[in-house]
Enzyme design. Structure first.
Site, PDB file in Angstrom:
ATOM      1  N   LYS A  34       0.812  -1.228   0.000  1.00 10.73           N
ATOM      2  CA  LYS A  34       0.000   0.000   0.000  1.00 10.73           C
ATOM      3  C   LYS A  34       0.839   1.269   0.000  1.00 10.73           C
ATOM      4  O   LYS A  34       0.319   2.365  -0.244  1.00 10.73           O
ATOM      5  CB  LYS A  34      -0.936   0.003   1.205  1.00 10.73           C
ATOM      6  CG  LYS A  34      -0.246   0.037   2.561  1.00 10.73           C
ATOM      7  CD  LYS A  34      -1.279  -0.010   3.683  1.00 10.73           C
ATOM      8  CE  LYS A  34      -0.616  -0.027   5.053  1.00 10.73           C
ATOM      9  NZ  LYS A  34      -1.605  -0.101   6.156  1.00 10.73           N
ATOM     10  N   THR A  40       8.073  -1.076   7.504  1.00 12.33           N
ATOM     11  CA  THR A  40       8.484  -0.187   8.589  1.00 12.33           C
ATOM     12  C   THR A  40       9.993  -0.153   8.731  1.00 12.33           C
ATOM     13  O   THR A  40      10.590   0.908   8.918  1.00 12.33           O
ATOM     14  CB  THR A  40       7.840  -0.644   9.911  1.00 12.33           C
ATOM     15  OG1 THR A  40       6.413  -0.498   9.814  1.00 12.33           O
ATOM     16  CG2 THR A  40       8.342   0.186  11.078  1.00 12.33           C
ATOM     17  N   ALA A 114      -4.715  -3.813  -0.063  1.00 10.34           N
ATOM     18  CA  ALA A 114      -5.205  -5.150  -0.436  1.00 10.34           C
ATOM     19  C   ALA A 114      -5.925  -5.788   0.742  1.00 10.34           C
ATOM     20  O   ALA A 114      -5.449  -5.723   1.885  1.00 10.34           O
ATOM     21  CB  ALA A 114      -4.043  -6.026  -0.884  1.00 10.34           C
ATOM     22  N   GLY A 176      10.359   3.372  27.336  1.00 14.85           N
ATOM     23  CA  GLY A 176      11.798   3.105  27.399  1.00 14.85           C
ATOM     24  C   GLY A 176      12.188   1.800  26.750  1.00 14.85           C
ATOM     25  O   GLY A 176      13.096   1.113  27.220  1.00 14.85           O
ATOM     26  N   ILE A 179      12.738   1.639  20.587  1.00 17.67           N
ATOM     27  CA  ILE A 179      12.589   2.886  19.847  1.00 17.67           C
ATOM     28  C   ILE A 179      12.914   4.080  20.728  1.00 17.67           C
ATOM     29  O   ILE A 179      13.677   4.979  20.343  1.00 17.67           O
ATOM     30  CB  ILE A 179      11.162   3.012  19.278  1.00 17.67           C
ATOM     31  CG1 ILE A 179      10.875   1.886  18.290  1.00 17.67           C
ATOM     32  CG2 ILE A 179      10.964   4.362  18.611  1.00 17.67           C
ATOM     33  CD1 ILE A 179       9.417   1.781  17.878  1.00 17.67           C
ATOM     34  N   GLU A 198       9.167   5.796  31.664  1.00 19.63           N
ATOM     35  CA  GLU A 198       8.902   4.374  31.443  1.00 19.63           C
ATOM     36  C   GLU A 198       8.032   3.835  32.579  1.00 19.63           C
ATOM     37  O   GLU A 198       8.338   4.035  33.756  1.00 19.63           O
ATOM     38  CB  GLU A 198      10.216   3.601  31.369  1.00 19.63           C
ATOM     39  CG  GLU A 198      10.109   2.085  31.413  1.00 19.63           C
ATOM     40  CD  GLU A 198       9.198   1.499  30.345  1.00 19.63           C
ATOM     41  OE1 GLU A 198       8.349   0.657  30.688  1.00 19.63           O
ATOM     42  OE2 GLU A 198       9.328   1.897  29.168  1.00 19.63           O
ATOM     43  N   ILE A 260       5.590   3.455  22.698  1.00 21.30           N
ATOM     44  CA  ILE A 260       5.133   2.417  23.627  1.00 21.30           C
ATOM     45  C   ILE A 260       4.865   1.104  22.899  1.00 21.30           C
ATOM     46  O   ILE A 260       4.002   0.320  23.299  1.00 21.30           O
ATOM     47  CB  ILE A 260       3.873   2.878  24.382  1.00 21.30           C
ATOM     48  CG1 ILE A 260       2.782   3.291  23.385  1.00 21.30           C
ATOM     49  CG2 ILE A 260       4.189   4.019  25.320  1.00 21.30           C
ATOM     50  CD1 ILE A 260       1.427   3.446  24.002  1.00 21.30           C
ATOM     51  N   ASP A 301       5.563  -9.103  11.825  1.00 20.01           N
ATOM     52  CA  ASP A 301       4.966  -8.438  12.985  1.00 20.01           C
ATOM     53  C   ASP A 301       3.498  -8.783  13.193  1.00 20.01           C
ATOM     54  O   ASP A 301       3.015  -8.773  14.322  1.00 20.01           O
ATOM     55  CB  ASP A 301       5.082  -6.912  12.822  1.00 20.01           C
ATOM     56  CG  ASP A 301       6.479  -6.398  13.122  1.00 20.01           C
ATOM     57  OD1 ASP A 301       7.390  -7.224  13.341  1.00 20.01           O
ATOM     58  OD2 ASP A 301       6.672  -5.163  13.116  1.00 20.01           O
ATOM     59  N   HIS A 435      43.612 -11.371  17.655  1.00 14.87           N
ATOM     60  CA  HIS A 435      43.957 -10.405  18.694  1.00 14.87           C
ATOM     61  C   HIS A 435      44.672  -9.220  18.064  1.00 14.87           C
ATOM     62  O   HIS A 435      45.547  -9.410  17.211  1.00 14.87           O
ATOM     63  CB  HIS A 435      44.869 -11.057  19.737  1.00 14.87           C
ATOM     64  CG  HIS A 435      45.360 -10.092  20.775  1.00 14.87           C
ATOM     65  ND1 HIS A 435      44.585  -9.705  21.842  1.00 14.87           N
ATOM     66  CD2 HIS A 435      46.549  -9.428  20.891  1.00 14.87           C
ATOM     67  CE1 HIS A 435      45.278  -8.842  22.577  1.00 14.87           C
ATOM     68  NE2 HIS A 435      46.475  -8.662  22.024  1.00 14.87           N
TER      69      HIS A 435
END
Length: 460
Positions: A34, A40, A114, A176, A179, A198, A260, A301, A435
């Protein structure tokens, strides 16, 4: 009407990977988006925030230059307009790259909203599309809390703050988590007066307590004011914004960031919203990424399983494989989590608190190696932080790794790889590391868990 083997709704990390993988497996694939491909992560999250944080890192380097004999007055100013322009340029490069990848794999792209019409039909732009299998990758959107005053024009979401062209003198951040902490770090280096609020008892409450404590100490040195165990009651328009909290705490700011967390974007479900099973407001998907409707899968997500771009990559790939006849599980036991503050935070596996709840204190050993004892860290002027390794005593199994340091996000991949391969701590401690490198600290932390680190004082 066009017919496809796979239709993917959403072009974010889960969606575009799923579309490409489906095409690689021989499928005729269509992807619906869309907005702009990349989701994101590329457009309003991971990548944009990292451009701001790179600016903060450059400021940190400028401030340290005198220690290396490089004379400068450490003065600087931040032009947010140029910072946003640079961010947009980088985002466009990456989103254009994703679009090119989709095209090179012969994935059809349809731009527009969609929605599902039935188990095999999608509507987009007043046109219907048929698919044997459908993948729901609608992603997530910013979450707002219903508090008085939140409609104030100076109250911004994480989407909006990435486009501001004037640096706020005072920035209040509600939340907190990842993001909030990343934006807070960047703007504190940009010389905004940052205040964080927070509701939980500590910043990054999902991470190991030692990381939270270390980050809060670092933020304090940066001048960030932190209010934990504090809930916002209202926001007034006085003096820009006044954030009123419980316990009499008030915070005055020019801009307020609401960070949040995020909630799933379920618009793609259409008229099937009540038929597709949901859990905690997310689309329910099993280990094969299948929903309760056999030919409909979900990834990223929208499932709430692990709201990270790299988790979405894996979920999308698994969903596509199974839509093309596979039978693979998506195992998310060892997914690394990173917070790109300065220093960075990174974790994989279980926290100390969770390990003790499962196994008890007597069954585990904890190794810890400070970066101040690491040659590369000292030479680089970044001695802050540590590597912490949690080990099951009986099997030397690595149960969790937690890193706070300027290279944490890169270092966590080694720990993740070894945990995936079930390499025990005693073998990890024997792996030869170059090292001087930051990654030696992980090897030393493994050795410390076994009480055999040669670069730490002997434990009493």
């Amino acid at each position: 009407m066009d017919n496809y083997d796979i239709a993917v709704i959403g072009g974010g990390p889960a969606g575009y990977v799923a579309a490409i993988k489906g095409a690689q497996l021989g499928g005729h694939v269509v992807l619906f988006e869309k907005d702009t491909v990349g989701g994101t992560c590329l457009n309003r999250g991971c990548i944009p925030t990292k451009t701001f944080l790179k600016g903060a890192e450059i400021i940190h380097t400028i401030q340290m230059a005198g220690n290396y004999g490089i004379e400068n007055d450490s003065s600087f100013s931040v032009d947010m307009g140029k910072a946003v322009k640079n961010k947009n340029h980088i985002v466009k490069q990456l989103t254009s790259g994703v679009a090119a990848l989709l095209k090179s794999n012969a994935v059809d792209i349809c731009y527009g909203e969609a929605v599902l019409v039935d188990e095999h039909t999608i509507e987009c732009g007043n046109k219907l599309y048929k698919a044997e299998n459908i993948l729901l990758c609608g992603g997530s959107k910013t979450n707002k809390i219903p508090i008085p005053g939140i409609e104030n024009a100076n109250v911004l979401t994480s989407d909006e703050i990435l486009d501001i062209t004037e640096l706020p003198k005072r920035l209040a951040i509600i939340g907190g988590g990842v993001i909030g902490c990343e934006i807070g770090a960047a703007f504190a280096y940009y010389r905004s007066k940052v205040t964080m609020i927070e509701a939980e008892e500590r910043l990054l409450p999902f991470m190991d307590k030692d990381i939270s404590a270390a980050l809060e100490e670092t933020f304090g040195k940066l001048g960030i004011e932190i209010h934990t165990s504090t809930k916002v009651e209202s926001i007034s328009a006085e003096k820009g914004c006044r954030v009123i909290c419980n316990g009499g705490t008030t915070v005055e700011a020019d801009k307020v960031l609401i960070s949040i967390g995020r909630k799933p974007d379920l618009n793609c479900l259409g008229i099937l919203k009540n038929r597709i099973q949901q859990e905690r407001g997310f689309v329910a998907a099993d280990e094969y990424m299948r929903t309760n409707i056999p030919n409909i899968y979900a990834a990223g997500d929208i499932t709430g399983k692990s709201m990270l771009a790299h988790s979405a990559f894996k979920m999308g790939e698994t969903a596509a494989r199974n839509a093309m006849g596979g039978n693979e599980k998506c195992l998310l036991k060892t997914v690394p989590s990173c917070v790109y503050t300065l220093p960075e935070c990174a974790s994989v596996g279980l926290t100390e608190q969770k390990v003790k709840e499962i196994y008890g204190s007597e069954e585990i050993a904890i190794g810890k190696f400070p970066f101040r004892a690491n040659g590369r860290s000292l030479a680089s002027g970044t001695p802050e932080g540590f590597v912490k390794v949690i080990v099951h005593k009986q099997y030397n199994e690595i149960l969790g790794v937690h890193i706070f340091g300027f290279s944490a996000a890169e270092m966590i991949s080694e720990a993740t790889s070894l945990m995936c391969a079930e390499i025990p701590a005693d073998e990890a401690a024997e792996i030869i590391h170059a090292h001087p490198t930051f990654s030696e600290a992980f090897m030393e932390a493994c050795a410390d868990a076994l009480n055999v680190s040669v670069h730490l004082p002997k434990k009493k």
